[in-house]
Scaffold this motif. Structure first.
Motif, PDB file in Angstrom:
ATOM      1  N   UNK A   1       0.775  -1.234   0.000  1.00 37.64           N
ATOM      2  CA  UNK A   1       0.000   0.000   0.000  1.00 37.64           C
ATOM      3  C   UNK A   1       0.810   1.290   0.000  1.00 37.64           C
ATOM      4  N   UNK A   2       2.080   1.222   0.384  1.00 38.49           N
ATOM      5  CA  UNK A   2       2.817   2.477   0.504  1.00 38.49           C
ATOM      6  C   UNK A   2       4.272   2.322   0.090  1.00 38.49           C
ATOM      7  N   UNK A   3       4.873   3.451  -0.246  1.00 38.82           N
ATOM      8  CA  UNK A   3       6.295   3.469  -0.589  1.00 38.82           C
ATOM      9  C   UNK A   3       7.130   2.936   0.567  1.00 38.82           C
ATOM     10  N   UNK A   4       6.761   3.314   1.791  1.00 36.02           N
ATOM     11  CA  UNK A   4       7.502   2.862   2.962  1.00 36.02           C
ATOM     12  C   UNK A   4       7.478   1.356   3.117  1.00 36.02           C
ATOM     13  N   UNK A   5       6.348   0.748   2.768  1.00 33.58           N
ATOM     14  CA  UNK A   5       6.248  -0.718   2.846  1.00 33.58           C
ATOM     15  C   UNK A   5       7.180  -1.396   1.851  1.00 33.58           C
ATOM     16  N   UNK A   6       7.328  -0.802   0.665  1.00 37.07           N
ATOM     17  CA  UNK A   6       8.252  -1.365  -0.330  1.00 37.07           C
ATOM     18  C   UNK A   6       9.642  -1.431   0.283  1.00 37.07           C
ATOM     19  N   UNK A   7      10.077  -0.318   0.851  1.00 30.88           N
ATOM     20  CA  UNK A   7      11.417  -0.251   1.434  1.00 30.88           C
ATOM     21  C   UNK A   7      11.579  -1.222   2.606  1.00 30.88           C
ATOM     22  N   UNK A   8      10.565  -1.259   3.475  1.00 31.90           N
ATOM     23  CA  UNK A   8      10.623  -2.125   4.660  1.00 31.90           C
ATOM     24  C   UNK A   8      10.659  -3.594   4.267  1.00 31.90           C
ATOM     25  N   UNK A   9       9.778  -4.004   3.365  1.00 30.27           N
ATOM     26  CA  UNK A   9       9.711  -5.411   2.974  1.00 30.27           C
ATOM     27  C   UNK A   9      10.976  -5.821   2.229  1.00 30.27           C
ATOM     28  N   UNK A  10      11.504  -4.934   1.389  1.00 26.97           N
ATOM     29  CA  UNK A  10      12.765  -5.228   0.701  1.00 26.97           C
ATOM     30  C   UNK A  10      13.869  -5.470   1.735  1.00 26.97           C
ATOM     31  N   UNK A  11      13.981  -4.589   2.719  1.00 26.26           N
ATOM     32  CA  UNK A  11      15.019  -4.733   3.748  1.00 26.26           C
ATOM     33  C   UNK A  11      14.843  -6.024   4.540  1.00 26.26           C
ATOM     34  N   UNK A  12      13.604  -6.341   4.918  1.00 27.34           N
ATOM     35  CA  UNK A  12      13.335  -7.563   5.679  1.00 27.34           C
ATOM     36  C   UNK A  12      13.635  -8.807   4.845  1.00 27.34           C
ATOM     37  N   UNK A  13      13.171  -8.811   3.601  1.00 25.53           N
ATOM     38  CA  UNK A  13      13.362  -9.992   2.746  1.00 25.53           C
ATOM     39  C   UNK A  13      14.833 -10.243   2.468  1.00 25.53           C
ATOM     40  N   UNK A  14      15.590  -9.197   2.164  1.00 25.08           N
ATOM     41  CA  UNK A  14      17.018  -9.395   1.885  1.00 25.08           C
ATOM     42  C   UNK A  14      17.774  -9.778   3.153  1.00 25.08           C
ATOM     43  N   UNK A  15      17.339  -9.272   4.293  1.00 24.98           N
ATOM     44  CA  UNK A  15      17.977  -9.658   5.560  1.00 24.98           C
ATOM     45  C   UNK A  15      17.736 -11.138   5.870  1.00 24.98           C
ATOM     46  N   UNK A  16      16.609 -11.678   5.389  1.00 26.69           N
ATOM     47  CA  UNK A  16      16.258 -13.082   5.628  1.00 26.69           C
ATOM     48  C   UNK A  16      16.776 -14.016   4.534  1.00 26.69           C
ATOM     49  N   UNK A  17      17.440 -13.469   3.509  1.00 25.00           N
ATOM     50  CA  UNK A  17      18.042 -14.340   2.506  1.00 25.00           C
ATOM     51  C   UNK A  17      17.592 -14.154   1.073  1.00 25.00           C
ATOM     52  N   UNK A  18      16.607 -13.293   0.810  1.00 25.09           N
ATOM     53  CA  UNK A  18      16.233 -13.015  -0.581  1.00 25.09           C
ATOM     54  C   UNK A  18      17.399 -12.293  -1.245  1.00 25.09           C
ATOM     55  N   UNK A  19      17.658 -12.621  -2.505  1.00 25.19           N
ATOM     56  CA  UNK A  19      18.746 -11.959  -3.226  1.00 25.19           C
ATOM     57  C   UNK A  19      18.256 -10.646  -3.811  1.00 25.19           C
ATOM     58  N   UNK A  20      18.993  -9.586  -3.567  1.00 26.39           N
ATOM     59  CA  UNK A  20      18.650  -8.281  -4.113  1.00 26.39           C
ATOM     60  C   UNK A  20      18.915  -8.273  -5.614  1.00 26.39           C
TER      61      UNK A  20
ATOM     62  N   UNK B   1       8.180  -6.208  -5.676  1.00 29.64           N
ATOM     63  CA  UNK B   1       7.405  -5.665  -4.569  1.00 29.64           C
ATOM     64  C   UNK B   1       7.178  -4.205  -4.921  1.00 29.64           C
ATOM     65  N   UNK B   2       5.914  -3.797  -5.077  1.00 32.43           N
ATOM     66  CA  UNK B   2       5.658  -2.450  -5.534  1.00 32.43           C
ATOM     67  C   UNK B   2       4.434  -1.817  -4.905  1.00 32.43           C
ATOM     68  N   UNK B   3       4.471  -0.491  -4.874  1.00 31.68           N
ATOM     69  CA  UNK B   3       3.330   0.310  -4.411  1.00 31.68           C
ATOM     70  C   UNK B   3       3.007   1.310  -5.504  1.00 31.68           C
ATOM     71  N   UNK B   4       1.725   1.389  -5.896  1.00 33.34           N
ATOM     72  CA  UNK B   4       1.367   2.325  -6.945  1.00 33.34           C
ATOM     73  C   UNK B   4       1.445   3.764  -6.457  1.00 33.34           C
ATOM     74  N   UNK B   5       1.798   4.656  -7.386  1.00 35.35           N
ATOM     75  CA  UNK B   5       1.753   6.081  -7.095  1.00 35.35           C
ATOM     76  C   UNK B   5       0.348   6.608  -7.322  1.00 35.35           C
ATOM     77  N   UNK B   6       0.144   7.883  -7.087  1.00 38.62           N
ATOM     78  CA  UNK B   6      -1.185   8.478  -7.239  1.00 38.62           C
ATOM     79  C   UNK B   6      -1.729   8.357  -8.650  1.00 38.62           C
ATOM     80  N   UNK B   7      -0.886   8.443  -9.664  1.00 40.76           N
ATOM     81  CA  UNK B   7      -1.341   8.422 -11.051  1.00 40.76           C
ATOM     82  C   UNK B   7      -1.167   7.044 -11.697  1.00 40.76           C
ATOM     83  N   UNK B   8      -0.988   6.017 -10.884  1.00 37.10           N
ATOM     84  CA  UNK B   8      -0.734   4.670 -11.401  1.00 37.10           C
ATOM     85  C   UNK B   8      -2.015   3.869 -11.301  1.00 37.10           C
ATOM     86  N   UNK B   9      -2.523   3.375 -12.410  1.00 33.82           N
ATOM     87  CA  UNK B   9      -3.745   2.563 -12.412  1.00 33.82           C
ATOM     88  C   UNK B   9      -3.393   1.093 -12.309  1.00 33.82           C
TER      89      UNK B   9
END
Length: 133
Positions: A79-98, A124-132
Motif C-alpha cells: 500500500x505504501x512506498x515505505x512498505x516497499x522499502x521495509x519489505x525489501x530490507x526484511x526480505x534481503x535480511x532473511x536471505x532473498x537476493x537483491x 514488490x511495488x506500491x502504486x503512485x497516485x497516477x498509477x492505475x
C-alpha cells in the motif's frame, strides 16, 4: 475459463518452501518433503511442483534456466512506498537476493526486485497516485 493459480517448477522443494513461507510470508500447510505444494497469498493460489516428479508425470524432460529467471515475475503489491522499502530490507535480511533496490519509477510506482533461491524474480511495488492497477 478462470485463472485458478500459477505454478512454479522447483529443484529443491524444501528450500523453496522455507523461502516462500519464512521470507515472503506465504501460507503453506504441506511438509517440506512434499512433491506438490499449494501456497495461498491474499486469496491467490500459488503452487510449487518438484521438477523431477513433474517430468516423470508428464513424460517429458524440460530445460530450466540457471541464475536469474528473466521469463516472468511474481508481483506483490503493497500500500505504501515505505512498505516497499521495509519489505525489501526484511526480505534481503532473511536471505532473498537483491536484484534491484527500491526505486520510484517515472510513472510514480515505487518498486524493487528480489529473487528466490532458484532465481525467480519477485517484484514488490506500491502504486503512485497516477498509477492505475
Amino acid at each position: 475459463m478462470i485463472l485458478e493459480g500459477i505454478g512454479l517448477f522447483v529443484e529443491d522443494m524444501g528450500r523453496m518452501i522455507r523461502f516462500y513461507r519464512d521470507v515472503m510470508g506465504f501460507e503453506i500447510t504441506e511438509p517440506e518433503d512434499a512433491v506438490n505444494v499449494y501456497l495461498k497469498k491474499d486469496g491467490v493460489l500459488f503452487m510449487l511442483y518438484e521438477r523431477k516428479n513433474f517430468e516423470k508425470m508428464s513424460g517429458h524432460v524440460y530445460e530450466y534456466i540457471r541464475g536469474f529467471n528473466g521469463h516472468f515475475e511474481i508481483a506483490l503489491k503493497v500500500d505504501s512506498y515505505g512498505e516497499v522499502d521495509r519489505i525489501f530490507a526484511e526480505a534481503t535480511a532473511k536471505g532473498a537476493r537483491s536484484v534491484m533496490k527500491p526505486e520510484t519509477m517515472p510513472w510514480g510506482q515505487r518498486t524493487c526486485y528480489v529473487a528466490d533461491p532458484e532465481g525467480n524474480l519477485i517484484e514488490i511495488g506500491a502504486p503512485g497516485e497516477n498509477f492505475n492497477t
